[in-house]
Design an enzyme around this catalytic site. Sequence first.
Site, PDB file in Angstrom:
ATOM      1  CB  SER A 185       8.769   1.312  -9.395  1.00 22.70           C
ATOM      2  OG  SER A 185       7.588   0.806  -9.949  1.00 22.70           O
ATOM      3  CG  HIS A 213      10.822   3.480  -6.072  1.00 23.96           C
ATOM      4  ND1 HIS A 213      11.554   2.333  -5.795  1.00 23.96           N
ATOM      5  CD2 HIS A 213       9.570   3.046  -6.354  1.00 23.96           C
ATOM      6  CE1 HIS A 213      10.787   1.274  -5.930  1.00 23.96           C
ATOM      7  NE2 HIS A 213       9.568   1.674  -6.263  1.00 23.96           N
ATOM      8  CE  LYS A 244       9.177   0.398  -2.593  1.00 19.94           C
ATOM      9  NZ  LYS A 244       7.958   0.995  -3.139  1.00 19.94           N
TER      10      LYS A 244
HETATM   11  C1  LIG Z   1       6.479   0.514  -2.902  1.00 22.30           C
HETATM   12  C2  LIG Z   1       5.535   1.578  -3.300  1.00 22.30           C
HETATM   13  C3  LIG Z   1       4.341   1.809  -2.595  1.00 22.30           C
HETATM   14  C4  LIG Z   1       3.903   0.915  -1.460  1.00 22.30           C
HETATM   15  O1  LIG Z   1       4.746   1.050  -0.356  1.00 22.30           O
HETATM   16  P1  LIG Z   1       4.444   0.164   0.952  1.00 22.30           P
HETATM   17  O2  LIG Z   1       4.925   1.006   2.080  1.00 22.30           O
HETATM   18  O3  LIG Z   1       5.215  -1.094   0.769  1.00 22.30           O
HETATM   19  O4  LIG Z   1       2.975  -0.062   1.004  1.00 22.30           O
HETATM   20  C5  LIG Z   1       3.552   2.863  -2.977  1.00 22.30           C
HETATM   21  N1  LIG Z   1       3.891   3.665  -4.011  1.00 22.30           N
HETATM   22  C6  LIG Z   1       5.009   3.466  -4.734  1.00 22.30           C
HETATM   23  C7  LIG Z   1       5.346   4.362  -5.870  1.00 22.30           C
HETATM   24  C8  LIG Z   1       5.863   2.403  -4.407  1.00 22.30           C
HETATM   25  O5  LIG Z   1       6.956   2.187  -5.120  1.00 22.30           O
END
Ligand SMILES: *Cc1c(COP(=O)(O)O)cnc(C)c1O
Length: 398
Positions: A185, A213, A244
């Site tokens: 990210s 992502h 997301k």
């Molecule tokens: C955003 C993210 C998470 C956490 O996701 P949530 O559903 O908000 O708990 C886990 N792993 C990665 C790589 C992320 O970018």
Amino acid sequence: MSAAFFQHLQEQLQGIHDAGLYKSERIIVGTQDATVRLADGREVINLCANNYLGLANHPAVVEAAASALRTHGYGMGSVRFICGTQDLHKQLEARLSAFLGTEDTILYAAAFDANAGLFEPLLAEQDAVISDELNHASIIDGIRLCKARRYRYRHDDMEDLERCLARARADGARFGLVFTDGVFSMDGTVARLERMRALCDAYGALLGIDECHATGVLGARGRGTHEHGGLFGQVDIITGTLGKALGGASGGFTSGRREVIELLRQRSRPYLFSNTVAPSIVAGSIAALDLLEASTGLRDRLERNTRWFRRAIAEAGFDIRPGEHPIVPILVQEAGLAQSLSARLLELGVYAVGFFHPVVPRGQARIRVQMSAAHDIHHLQAAVDAFVRAGHELGLLP
Ligand SMILES: *Cc1c(COP(=O)(O)O)cnc(C)c1O
């Protein structure tokens, strides 16, 4: 006694402030979209949401969620195995499996929980888990909770990964699982899955990816890093989020072989001891999948926006990490500059957050922006204009 404790906490908070690392939260009034309204009433271009496909406020998603509120109620008041499983939950699990090219899927309240509850049920002392050093915090925590022997390779370093695999074998590991973020990210770097699959095959290890992502974003049909890398159907375990690209509400999942998912339903602690995903969110996520499967239009628009912005910001003279992901890191090196640039951009009507140590390595401070299918080119042009103006003012551009 307790006075000393609270004093101790105050000192820690002061330390965070003094180090310039204190995170404050900006209040948004209204919906998550191409622009957001701030508490002072100003509307600013939003470059920092994970709302990749613009579904967070899409009418079809909102309507599906509202309709499920009426048909399936507000909440379940239960974990899945007691009385927390509705037809909708089973539908979403089946839809995610079909979308991702796997056999079965298990939902969690968050992707954080999916990762936290993944490793401990599947791996024991005799096993090995091999992980990229820059993996997401939830993967790191999940690995901490399991008893398998841990190996960590340098970020994206395939030779070091092979060294870890060889060491695990020499240490007599029974089973090995290599686990990586599909997309990292902070940089938008895409994991080199083809090489990783070949290494895993050579050493008889399983391969797992966190697609938070990537789901809805990468690959010709938006299926993720495995589709992007020509490995659709060839990754053993996939974790991901509903929070997301797939509508952005909340919830996560693990997807893969039937045996893996079945054992997680029996043993994974965040699944067994935490509430079901709310019905309205489940229905909204199904509507998001309907949209993605009916057309690649949103994903294509995201790709066009990403190409346009990457080219325009680089031509303007900014130093970006090359790549193709809608995460675009704009490097300014110094933490102070990242903060000043972010503050000036906000004055100019662009919301983009600065990241600096310890979130990224020292000296690699940056503004990280994220493209969305919700953006029109006029939003992106206005954002580039603001970057250029602020860049000149702060001496980042000649
Ligand atoms: C955003 C993210 C998470 C956490 O996701 P949530 O559903 O908000 O708990 C886990 N792993 C990665 C790589 C992320 O970018």
